[in-house]
Design a protein around this motif. Structure first.
Motif, short mmCIF file in Angstrom:
data_model
loop_
_atom_site.label_atom_id
_atom_site.label_comp_id
_atom_site.label_asym_id
_atom_site.label_seq_id
_atom_site.Cartn_x
_atom_site.Cartn_y
_atom_site.Cartn_z
N LEU A 50 0.82 -1.21 0.00
CA LEU A 50 0.00 0.00 0.00
C LEU A 50 0.86 1.26 0.00
O LEU A 50 0.33 2.37 -0.11
CB LEU A 50 -0.91 0.01 1.23
CG LEU A 50 -1.99 -1.07 1.27
CD1 LEU A 50 -2.74 -1.01 2.60
CD2 LEU A 50 -2.97 -0.92 0.11
N LYS A 51 2.17 1.08 0.12
CA LYS A 51 3.11 2.19 0.15
C LYS A 51 2.80 3.16 1.29
O LYS A 51 2.82 4.38 1.12
CB LYS A 51 3.12 2.93 -1.19
CG LYS A 51 3.61 2.07 -2.35
CD LYS A 51 3.64 2.85 -3.66
CE LYS A 51 4.16 1.98 -4.79
NZ LYS A 51 4.20 2.70 -6.09
N TRP A 68 1.76 6.30 9.11
CA TRP A 68 0.46 6.38 8.47
C TRP A 68 -0.37 5.13 8.77
O TRP A 68 -1.58 5.20 9.01
CB TRP A 68 0.60 6.56 6.96
CG TRP A 68 0.60 7.98 6.51
CD1 TRP A 68 1.65 8.70 6.02
CD2 TRP A 68 -0.52 8.87 6.52
NE1 TRP A 68 1.27 9.98 5.72
CE2 TRP A 68 -0.06 10.12 6.02
CE3 TRP A 68 -1.86 8.75 6.90
CZ2 TRP A 68 -0.90 11.22 5.89
CZ3 TRP A 68 -2.69 9.85 6.78
CH2 TRP A 68 -2.22 11.07 6.28
N ALA A 69 0.26 3.97 8.72
CA ALA A 69 -0.45 2.72 8.99
C ALA A 69 -0.99 2.70 10.42
O ALA A 69 -2.13 2.31 10.67
CB ALA A 69 0.49 1.54 8.77
N GLU A 70 -0.17 3.17 11.36
CA GLU A 70 -0.59 3.24 12.76
C GLU A 70 -1.75 4.23 12.93
O GLU A 70 -2.74 3.94 13.61
CB GLU A 70 0.59 3.68 13.62
CG GLU A 70 0.25 3.98 15.06
CD GLU A 70 1.39 4.71 15.74
OE1 GLU A 70 2.49 4.12 15.84
OE2 GLU A 70 1.19 5.88 16.15
N LEU A 109 -7.63 5.33 13.79
CA LEU A 109 -8.88 5.92 13.32
C LEU A 109 -9.96 4.86 13.15
O LEU A 109 -11.13 5.08 13.51
CB LEU A 109 -8.67 6.66 12.00
CG LEU A 109 -7.85 7.95 12.06
CD1 LEU A 109 -7.79 8.61 10.69
CD2 LEU A 109 -8.45 8.93 13.07
N PHE A 110 -9.59 3.71 12.61
CA PHE A 110 -10.57 2.64 12.42
C PHE A 110 -11.07 2.10 13.75
O PHE A 110 -12.25 1.80 13.91
CB PHE A 110 -9.95 1.50 11.60
CG PHE A 110 -10.21 1.61 10.12
CD1 PHE A 110 -11.37 1.10 9.56
CD2 PHE A 110 -9.29 2.25 9.30
CE1 PHE A 110 -11.62 1.23 8.20
CE2 PHE A 110 -9.53 2.38 7.93
CZ PHE A 110 -10.70 1.86 7.38
N CYS A 162 -1.29 14.28 13.43
CA CYS A 162 -1.74 15.22 12.39
C CYS A 162 -0.65 16.25 12.09
O CYS A 162 -0.44 16.62 10.93
CB CYS A 162 -3.02 15.93 12.82
SG CYS A 162 -4.50 14.88 12.76
N ALA A 163 0.02 16.72 13.14
CA ALA A 163 1.10 17.68 12.93
C ALA A 163 2.28 17.03 12.22
O ALA A 163 2.90 17.63 11.33
CB ALA A 163 1.55 18.26 14.28
N LYS A 164 2.57 15.79 12.58
CA LYS A 164 3.71 15.08 12.00
C LYS A 164 3.45 14.70 10.54
O LYS A 164 4.32 14.86 9.68
CB LYS A 164 4.01 13.84 12.82
CG LYS A 164 5.22 13.04 12.35
CD LYS A 164 5.48 11.87 13.28
CE LYS A 164 6.71 11.09 12.85
NZ LYS A 164 6.97 9.95 13.77
N LEU A 165 2.24 14.20 10.26
CA LEU A 165 1.93 13.71 8.93
C LEU A 165 1.37 14.80 8.01
O LEU A 165 1.42 14.66 6.79
CB LEU A 165 0.91 12.56 9.01
CG LEU A 165 1.34 11.34 9.84
CD1 LEU A 165 0.18 10.37 9.99
CD2 LEU A 165 2.53 10.65 9.19
N GLY A 166 0.83 15.85 8.61
CA GLY A 166 0.19 16.89 7.81
C GLY A 166 1.01 18.11 7.53
O GLY A 166 0.57 19.01 6.81
N GLY A 167 2.18 18.20 8.13
CA GLY A 167 3.05 19.32 7.80
C GLY A 167 3.03 20.48 8.76
O GLY A 167 2.98 21.65 8.34
#
Length: 254
Positions: A9-10, A15-17, A22-23, A160-165
């Motif tokens: 899924l790249k 992101w996977a965590e 969320l799920f 969100c801060a880490k993955l969203g910039g």
């Protein structure tokens, strides 16, 4: 096997965590839960022994999962600090009470505004305890849920801060997720939650005080079902102030 799926899924491990959390935590609150359609049946089901235990386990489980992921990785050590080293615990508790009162005042205004605009709110069984036992159940759940959801907030903010910039995008995206989580209370209420959580997210990133967040959240949850000391006076003063503003705006006769 999980590493193979992630590679296909790249997705990065972060992101996977994040998607997994969320799920497990967020998605069940957003999707229909299959509860009985009747308000009376939903109320009885929620306050039954199994229904109450399920809600406690669900709330505690979400907070535990978020805390586990926060502790399992090297991060800002102040991010999961109950008591900020820069501010005394007493001042943090006072800040939490101030956040709660501001929250109450805002949603008092928001509720009156929804009435003026004839907006419908979703039915929330937790807000309608009918016996003293149910009030005690609500109080216990308010403490568990208030602590758990604030730990979840810290996790969402960090990811969100880490993955969203950056923090600014993290504040907005985290507020959106929290508002969507409370969409069962109605879309108009969810918009109010989005606005409130923008402020609370910014407050936390500035002061890093989970203690203040615990205080405001537990108090705000309790206010729906318990009579806090001096509650009648607070409610009267806040309601009067909100009505004065609406009257000044010409929205209601006061």
């Amino acid at each position: 096997m999980s590493k193979i799926v992630i590679k296909r899924l790249k997705l990065s491990p972060d992101w996977a965590e994040f998607i997994a959390v969320l799920f497990i935590v967020w998605l069940p609150a957003v999707l229909p839960d299959g509860q009985p359609a009747s308000a009376t049946m939903r109320h009885a089901e929620l306050y039954s022994q199994w229904g109450f235990a399920r809600e406690i386990i669900r709330s505690f489980g979400g907070g535990f999962l978020a805390a586990f992921f926060l502790w399992s990785k090297p991060a800002d050590p102040s991010f999961l600090s109950l008591v900020s080293s820069r501010v005394s615990p007493a001042r943090q508790i006072a800040a939490g009470v101030g956040l709660w009162f501001a929250y109450y005042l805002f949603f008092d205004f928001w509720g009156l505004l929804s009435s003026v605009l004839h907006m419908r709110s979703g039915y929330a069984p937790w807000f309608q305890p009918q016996t003293q036992v149910e009030v005690m159940q609500n109080t216990f759940f308010s403490v568990v849920n208030g602590v758990s959801e604030e730990i979840i907030r810290v996790y969402l903010l960090s990811q969100c801060a880490k993955l969203g910039g950056g923090n600014k995008k993290g504040i907005v995206s985290c507020a959106f997720l929290i508002a969507a989580y409370h969409s069962y209370q109605g879309s108009f209420t969810a918009v109010g939650f989005f606005a409130v959580n923008l402020v609370i997210n910014a407050f936390y990133l500035r002061h890093r005080s989970l203690l203040a967040l615990f205080v405001w959240h537990v108090m705000s949850d309790c206010m729906h079902s318990t009579d806090l000391p001096g509650w009648g006076i607070v409610s009267t003063l806040a309601s009067g102030a909100v009505m004065d503003v609406l009257s000044w705006l010409g929205l209601v006769a006061w």
